[in-house]
Design a protein around this motif. Sequence first.
Motif, PDB file in Angstrom:
ATOM      1  N   UNK A 126       0.723  -1.153   0.094  1.00 20.80           N
ATOM      2  CA  UNK A 126       0.205   0.015   0.053  1.00 20.80           C
ATOM      3  C   UNK A 126       0.801   1.265  -0.059  1.00 20.80           C
ATOM      4  N   UNK A 127       0.259   2.233  -0.342  1.00 20.21           N
ATOM      5  CA  UNK A 127       0.881   3.506  -0.755  1.00 20.21           C
ATOM      6  C   UNK A 127       2.060   3.650  -1.789  1.00 20.21           C
ATOM      7  N   UNK A 128       2.422   2.629  -2.280  1.00 14.21           N
ATOM      8  CA  UNK A 128       3.804   2.538  -3.395  1.00 14.21           C
ATOM      9  C   UNK A 128       3.591   1.802  -4.498  1.00 14.21           C
ATOM     10  N   UNK A 129       2.115   1.363  -4.745  1.00 21.15           N
ATOM     11  CA  UNK A 129       1.799   0.235  -5.900  1.00 21.15           C
ATOM     12  C   UNK A 129       1.162   0.914  -6.902  1.00 21.15           C
ATOM     13  N   UNK A 130       0.392   2.186  -6.726  1.00 22.66           N
ATOM     14  CA  UNK A 130      -0.478   2.540  -7.861  1.00 22.66           C
ATOM     15  C   UNK A 130      -0.032   2.857  -9.012  1.00 22.66           C
ATOM     16  N   UNK A 131       1.095   3.466  -9.535  1.00 24.51           N
ATOM     17  CA  UNK A 131       1.793   3.589 -10.898  1.00 24.51           C
ATOM     18  C   UNK A 131       1.991   2.397 -11.237  1.00 24.51           C
ATOM     19  N   UNK A 132       2.579   1.509 -10.680  1.00 28.14           N
ATOM     20  CA  UNK A 132       3.120   0.298 -11.057  1.00 28.14           C
ATOM     21  C   UNK A 132       2.100  -0.563 -11.471  1.00 28.14           C
ATOM     22  N   UNK A 133       0.958  -0.629 -10.534  1.00 30.43           N
ATOM     23  CA  UNK A 133      -0.040  -1.302 -10.834  1.00 30.43           C
ATOM     24  C   UNK A 133      -1.046  -1.002 -12.203  1.00 30.43           C
ATOM     25  N   UNK A 134      -1.174   0.153 -12.083  1.00 31.15           N
ATOM     26  CA  UNK A 134      -2.019   0.731 -13.439  1.00 31.15           C
ATOM     27  C   UNK A 134      -1.238   0.498 -14.714  1.00 31.15           C
ATOM     28  N   UNK A 135       0.094   0.378 -14.766  1.00 29.17           N
ATOM     29  CA  UNK A 135       0.934  -0.114 -15.958  1.00 29.17           C
ATOM     30  C   UNK A 135       0.772  -1.605 -16.042  1.00 29.17           C
ATOM     31  N   UNK A 136       0.732  -2.272 -15.050  1.00 29.27           N
ATOM     32  CA  UNK A 136       0.632  -3.835 -15.224  1.00 29.27           C
ATOM     33  C   UNK A 136      -0.554  -4.312 -15.554  1.00 29.27           C
ATOM     34  N   UNK A 137      -1.680  -3.318 -15.140  1.00 28.39           N
ATOM     35  CA  UNK A 137      -2.976  -3.744 -15.728  1.00 28.39           C
ATOM     36  C   UNK A 137      -3.014  -3.568 -17.265  1.00 28.39           C
ATOM     37  N   UNK A 138      -2.324  -2.527 -17.938  1.00 32.95           N
ATOM     38  CA  UNK A 138      -2.323  -2.437 -19.427  1.00 32.95           C
ATOM     39  C   UNK A 138      -1.475  -3.715 -20.051  1.00 32.95           C
ATOM     40  N   UNK A 139      -0.751  -4.330 -19.234  1.00 36.30           N
ATOM     41  CA  UNK A 139       0.058  -5.542 -19.704  1.00 36.30           C
ATOM     42  C   UNK A 139      -0.461  -6.883 -19.341  1.00 36.30           C
ATOM     43  N   UNK A 140      -1.717  -6.920 -18.786  1.00 40.19           N
ATOM     44  CA  UNK A 140      -2.268  -8.102 -18.349  1.00 40.19           C
ATOM     45  C   UNK A 140      -1.820  -8.785 -17.104  1.00 40.19           C
ATOM     46  N   UNK A 141      -1.105  -7.977 -16.223  1.00 46.54           N
ATOM     47  CA  UNK A 141      -0.400  -8.716 -15.240  1.00 46.54           C
ATOM     48  C   UNK A 141      -1.335  -8.755 -14.017  1.00 46.54           C
ATOM     49  N   UNK A 142      -1.308  -9.826 -13.285  1.00 48.28           N
ATOM     50  CA  UNK A 142      -2.045 -10.107 -11.976  1.00 48.28           C
ATOM     51  C   UNK A 142      -1.392  -9.256 -10.969  1.00 48.28           C
ATOM     52  N   UNK A 143      -2.222  -8.277 -10.323  1.00 52.42           N
ATOM     53  CA  UNK A 143      -1.504  -7.396  -9.106  1.00 52.42           C
ATOM     54  C   UNK A 143      -2.185  -7.777  -7.761  1.00 52.42           C
ATOM     55  N   UNK A 144      -1.215  -8.255  -6.949  1.00 51.26           N
ATOM     56  CA  UNK A 144      -1.701  -8.390  -5.587  1.00 51.26           C
ATOM     57  C   UNK A 144      -1.254  -7.111  -4.682  1.00 51.26           C
ATOM     58  N   UNK A 145      -2.211  -6.675  -4.097  1.00 54.17           N
ATOM     59  CA  UNK A 145      -1.710  -5.509  -3.183  1.00 54.17           C
ATOM     60  C   UNK A 145      -1.615  -6.091  -1.552  1.00 54.17           C
ATOM     61  N   UNK A 146      -0.582  -5.794  -0.935  1.00 54.36           N
ATOM     62  CA  UNK A 146      -0.567  -6.244   0.362  1.00 54.36           C
ATOM     63  C   UNK A 146      -0.876  -5.154   1.344  1.00 54.36           C
ATOM     64  N   UNK A 147      -1.843  -5.094   1.799  1.00 53.75           N
ATOM     65  CA  UNK A 147      -2.255  -3.792   2.445  1.00 53.75           C
ATOM     66  C   UNK A 147      -1.920  -4.035   4.130  1.00 53.75           C
ATOM     67  N   UNK A 148      -0.756  -3.365   4.713  1.00 53.30           N
ATOM     68  CA  UNK A 148      -0.045  -3.596   5.896  1.00 53.30           C
ATOM     69  C   UNK A 148      -1.101  -2.791   7.023  1.00 53.30           C
ATOM     70  N   UNK A 149      -1.742  -1.873   6.399  1.00 51.37           N
ATOM     71  CA  UNK A 149      -2.651  -1.031   7.312  1.00 51.37           C
ATOM     72  C   UNK A 149      -4.260  -1.407   7.159  1.00 51.37           C
ATOM     73  N   UNK A 150      -5.006  -1.009   8.134  1.00 53.35           N
ATOM     74  CA  UNK A 150      -6.358  -1.059   7.924  1.00 53.35           C
ATOM     75  C   UNK A 150      -6.832   0.229   6.983  1.00 53.35           C
ATOM     76  N   UNK A 151      -7.788   0.494   6.836  1.00 58.36           N
ATOM     77  CA  UNK A 151      -8.392   1.586   6.023  1.00 58.36           C
ATOM     78  C   UNK A 151      -8.348   2.855   6.943  1.00 58.36           C
ATOM     79  N   UNK A 152      -7.913   4.019   6.178  1.00 56.84           N
ATOM     80  CA  UNK A 152      -7.473   5.098   6.788  1.00 56.84           C
ATOM     81  C   UNK A 152      -8.684   5.871   7.185  1.00 56.84           C
TER      82      UNK A 152
END
Length: 414
Positions: A126-152
């Motif tokens: 969390x807090x460091x994956x947005x841009x990389x995930x957005x690009x990965x989505x364009x390339x059809x890559x699975x994205x797993x987000x490890x959320x180490x905090x609860x919802x703010x």
Amino acid sequence: MKIAVFHPGTQHSWQTATAVQQLGLLEFYATSIFYKPDEWPYRIERYLPTKLRGKLRSEFRRFEHPALDPALVKTIGMYEWIERIAARAGFQELSVKLDLMGNKRFSQFLEREIRSERPFALWGYNSSSLESFALAAEHGRTRILDRTNGDFRVYNRMMAEIMDRYGAYFPVGRERIADWVIERDDEEYAQSDVIVVGSEFARQTLIDGTRDTAVAERTRVLEYCFDENLFRGIPKPAPVDRNRPVRFLFLGQLIPRKGIQHALEAISRIPASQATLTLVGMMGIPREAFAPFADRVEFIPTVARADVPAIMASHDVFLLPTYFEGAGIVLYEALAAGLALIQSRNAALAATPDTGIVLDAIDTDHLHAAMVELVENRDKLDHFRAHAQAEAQNYTFTRYRDNIASLITEIGVN
């Protein structure tokens, strides 16, 4: 299909990367800080005076992970080090700006890898994956987000209530999480195929905070683990001497979110002949708030990870009256060191009827009552400590690795 694990800081990402490596699925582990003695800036330690070299070596040891294959580790930049220095110096606003700059550069570093033809999924934090995930989505890559905090959003609601009573414990500027951070979190949720959290409490905050059924359906609980290598060799705890005070320990961030105010107030109500309290970590409350309790506790600043087991093993009870926790790896470590637990429900529920006390409410009265119970009932304290290390086996690296394997099979990584 292999998986690239990335985090510009640390969190427990190195354990995730090690688990994926042992499963034979690690494409690479990308991070900013990874101790390699022969590389910059780590090799600077050999040129420093002995005293300063020892201090720097202690800091570097916090990022030493010998189980990971260095050939699979990619590191970039100095932003994380500079950010940590700024945070330690109290420049919170500068630290946040440096964090954003570092994360942006980190995502640019990953861009070439994501655009490559090599097939791999992404495991980010969390807090460091947005841009990389957005690009990965364009390339059809699975994205797993490890959320180490609860919802703010939930965090802000909780902290607003605490501020009403304990405002003096909050450093200026740290009362709440900014709206833009929460908006970014929502975008990360949307860009993720799967969201993993470390506890049922954290999962429930995502459900309550977003009120988004899609987020709820994508969220899984993946309990974290402790570093067994660090705690190997810790002896079975002996019965507590009835003639000495019970030794309580509070280790980690010393901040209101984790209930440090309740620990300080509770120990002040107990005679020094009956109980002691040791605080270990970065002092996160104003000096004026800590001053009235300074003579009643022992304060040890942040230490290297390798020093934690010995500190824990020299105490009897671990305290975590936290309001808001992603999980609480430190609870698993405390069990491994043979400590009884006193914890809130707002974390991973590591305490069982055989290993500790789960507080019915988070306040000084309930924490004080639990501490006094163990001071006065040494048989119960001995029982909790005697069962702690066996309970810790539910949070081993092997268990964590196997749970990752099950998750990968369940979601069908692309």
